[in-house]
Design a protein around this motif. Structure first.
Motif, short mmCIF file in Angstrom:
data_model
loop_
_atom_site.label_atom_id
_atom_site.label_comp_id
_atom_site.label_asym_id
_atom_site.label_seq_id
_atom_site.Cartn_x
_atom_site.Cartn_y
_atom_site.Cartn_z
N GLY A 31 6.04 -11.35 12.22
CA GLY A 31 7.20 -10.51 12.46
C GLY A 31 7.15 -9.09 11.94
N ARG A 32 6.08 -8.72 11.24
CA ARG A 32 5.99 -7.36 10.70
C ARG A 32 4.58 -6.81 10.80
NH1 ARG A 32 10.48 -5.41 8.41
NH2 ARG A 32 12.01 -6.85 7.52
N ARG A 33 4.48 -5.50 11.07
CA ARG A 33 3.22 -4.80 10.88
C ARG A 33 3.02 -4.55 9.39
NH1 ARG A 33 2.12 0.30 14.43
NH2 ARG A 33 0.01 -0.28 13.82
N ARG A 34 1.79 -4.25 9.02
CA ARG A 34 1.47 -4.07 7.61
C ARG A 34 0.45 -2.95 7.44
NH1 ARG A 34 1.77 -9.87 5.67
NH2 ARG A 34 3.22 -10.81 7.15
N LEU A 35 0.35 -2.45 6.20
CA LEU A 35 -0.81 -1.67 5.78
C LEU A 35 -1.68 -2.58 4.94
CD1 LEU A 35 0.53 1.86 4.72
CD2 LEU A 35 -0.25 1.07 6.96
N THR A 36 -2.99 -2.42 5.06
CA THR A 36 -3.89 -3.27 4.30
C THR A 36 -5.16 -2.52 3.91
OG1 THR A 36 -5.06 -5.41 4.29
CG2 THR A 36 -5.05 -4.19 6.37
N LEU A 37 -5.70 -2.85 2.76
CA LEU A 37 -7.06 -2.45 2.43
C LEU A 37 -7.99 -3.22 3.37
CD1 LEU A 37 -7.01 -2.42 -1.49
CD2 LEU A 37 -6.21 -0.67 0.13
N THR A 38 -9.11 -2.63 3.70
CA THR A 38 -10.00 -3.22 4.71
C THR A 38 -11.25 -3.82 4.07
OG1 THR A 38 -11.03 -1.09 5.08
CG2 THR A 38 -9.17 -1.66 6.50
N THR A 46 5.95 5.75 -12.15
CA THR A 46 5.77 6.59 -10.97
C THR A 46 4.38 7.21 -10.86
OG1 THR A 46 6.73 8.49 -12.11
CG2 THR A 46 8.23 7.13 -10.80
N THR A 47 3.66 7.32 -11.97
CA THR A 47 2.30 7.87 -11.90
C THR A 47 1.24 6.78 -12.03
OG1 THR A 47 2.28 8.32 -14.28
CG2 THR A 47 3.03 10.09 -12.84
N ARG A 48 1.60 5.62 -12.54
CA ARG A 48 0.63 4.55 -12.75
C ARG A 48 0.61 3.52 -11.62
NH1 ARG A 48 -3.41 5.83 -16.05
NH2 ARG A 48 -2.60 7.40 -17.48
N VAL A 49 1.70 3.42 -10.87
CA VAL A 49 1.78 2.46 -9.77
C VAL A 49 1.80 3.23 -8.46
CG1 VAL A 49 3.14 0.61 -8.73
CG2 VAL A 49 3.00 0.80 -11.22
N HIS A 50 0.97 2.80 -7.52
CA HIS A 50 0.77 3.52 -6.27
C HIS A 50 1.20 2.64 -5.10
CE1 HIS A 50 -1.74 6.59 -8.35
NE2 HIS A 50 -2.03 5.56 -9.14
N PRO A 51 2.48 2.69 -4.71
CA PRO A 51 2.96 1.88 -3.60
C PRO A 51 2.38 2.38 -2.27
CG PRO A 51 4.80 2.69 -4.94
CD PRO A 51 3.58 3.47 -5.32
N MET A 52 2.12 1.47 -1.38
CA MET A 52 1.73 1.86 -0.04
C MET A 52 2.92 2.54 0.65
SD MET A 52 -0.74 -1.19 1.41
CE MET A 52 -2.52 -1.00 1.16
N PRO A 53 2.70 3.68 1.33
CA PRO A 53 3.80 4.46 1.90
C PRO A 53 4.27 3.91 3.25
CG PRO A 53 1.73 5.59 2.30
CD PRO A 53 1.39 4.37 1.48
N VAL A 54 4.81 2.70 3.22
CA VAL A 54 5.19 2.04 4.47
C VAL A 54 6.50 2.56 5.04
CG1 VAL A 54 3.90 -0.07 3.98
CG2 VAL A 54 6.25 0.15 3.16
N GLY A 55 7.16 3.46 4.32
CA GLY A 55 8.39 4.04 4.84
C GLY A 55 8.17 5.17 5.82
N GLU A 56 6.93 5.60 5.99
CA GLU A 56 6.64 6.70 6.92
C GLU A 56 6.75 6.23 8.37
OE1 GLU A 56 3.00 8.65 6.05
OE2 GLU A 56 3.56 9.16 4.00
N PHE A 93 -2.69 -0.43 -7.63
CA PHE A 93 -2.57 -0.23 -6.19
C PHE A 93 -2.15 -1.54 -5.53
CE2 PHE A 93 -5.37 3.16 -7.57
CZ PHE A 93 -4.98 4.23 -6.79
N GLN A 94 -1.82 -1.45 -4.26
CA GLN A 94 -1.49 -2.63 -3.48
C GLN A 94 -2.63 -2.96 -2.52
OE1 GLN A 94 2.70 -1.15 -2.21
NE2 GLN A 94 2.86 -3.38 -2.33
N VAL A 95 -2.92 -4.25 -2.39
CA VAL A 95 -3.89 -4.70 -1.40
C VAL A 95 -3.31 -4.60 0.00
CG1 VAL A 95 -5.15 -6.72 -0.53
CG2 VAL A 95 -5.18 -6.19 -2.98
N ASP A 96 -2.03 -4.96 0.13
CA ASP A 96 -1.38 -4.89 1.43
C ASP A 96 0.13 -4.82 1.23
OD1 ASP A 96 -1.21 -7.51 0.46
OD2 ASP A 96 -1.28 -8.42 2.46
N GLU A 97 0.82 -4.41 2.29
CA GLU A 97 2.27 -4.28 2.21
C GLU A 97 2.87 -4.40 3.60
OE1 GLU A 97 5.03 -4.86 1.03
OE2 GLU A 97 5.19 -3.40 -0.60
N ARG A 98 3.99 -5.11 3.67
CA ARG A 98 4.74 -5.20 4.93
C ARG A 98 5.50 -3.90 5.18
NH1 ARG A 98 5.39 -9.90 2.06
NH2 ARG A 98 4.66 -11.82 3.05
#
Length: 240
Positions: free
Chosen positions: A166-173, A95-105, A64-69
């Motif tokens: 310069g960017r918003r992000r998703l992050t684990l809290t 594609t099944t083992r790595v879980h990218p944060m869905p920042v394209g939504e 998983f990712q801790v955070d992503e721009r």
């Protein structure tokens, strides 16, 4: 915290990789799976390169990712590109083992909810990661939990931040990062020395102080450790 220092960032990164590999083997032995979340930034690159050379049970690992721009797929600002660069050849069935944060939504808050659901599906409810890798910014941030951002007080597991550099992000809290079974911090560079000193003093103004646990592994190079007092409990790392 267990503090270990090394003469340079590459030795520190190699040691961090070996700690992750050991945690992976233990998790697979105990639970038949290993779940890990990686942070972005420049410091993890040699650690990920070292991981690619080690024998990990990737076929039983979920990344998983801790955070992503919030940036387009493939953009160099994306933390995912660092994982792709170093681990694509190591992880089977990416594609099944790595879980990218869905920042394209279009809706970052909805994307955060979706990622929290994905974590629960793999890591239980509430989700408990086997290991989380964290870094430390010169301003005391970790993950994308930066000074003054309301997500510092968010009690969900994933949140959308305000704009930072310069960017918003998703992050684990904070709650999820503190629940992890192993908390591993890798910090390198002279610009981090003041933040390290404040973290070890439990400075409440640092976002990282909200996250760090007493049993965390804090791995430093000499530059990042430059302001640690001589009486700070620490181990001197040698060549792994």
């Amino acid at each position: 915290m267990k503090v270990t220092t090394f003469s340079d960032r590459h030795l520190a990164a190699r040691h961090a990789a070996m700690q992750i590999a050991a945690a992976a083997m233990q998790s697979v032995d105990e639970r038949d799976a290993f779940t890990v979340a990686f942070s972005g930034g420049s410091t993890p690159a040699p650690m990920l390169a070292a991981l690619a050379d080690l024998d990990l049970p990737w076929e039983r690992t979920h990344v998983f990712q801790v955070d992503e721009r919030i940036a387009p797929d493939g953009h160099p600002d994306r933390n995912l590109e660092l994982l792709r660069e170093h681990l694509t050849g190591s992880i089977p069935d990416w594609t099944t083992r790595v879980h990218p944060m869905p920042v394209g939504e279009d809706d970052p808050s909805a994307a955060a909810v979706r990622y929290a659901d994905e974590l629960r599906q793999v890591c239980g409810d509430p989700p408990v990661l086997d290991l989380v890798h964290l870094g430390l910014g010169h301003d005391g941030h970790t993950a994308s939990l930066v000074p003054g951002d309301p997500v510092l007080d968010d009690d969900t597991d994933v949140a959308a931040t305000g704009s930072y550099e310069g960017r918003r992000r998703l992050t684990l809290t904070v709650p999820l990062l503190r629940r992890t079974r192993v908390q591993l911090w890798l910090v390198a560079g002279a610009d981090k020395a003041e933040a390290v000193r404040r973290l070890l003093r439990d400075d409440a103004q640092l976002p990282a102080s909200r996250v760090v646990r007493d049993d965390a592994l804090l791995i430093l190079d000499d530059e990042a450790a430059a302001q640690i007092k001589p009486d700070t409990p620490a181990n001197r790392g040698g060549r792994p």
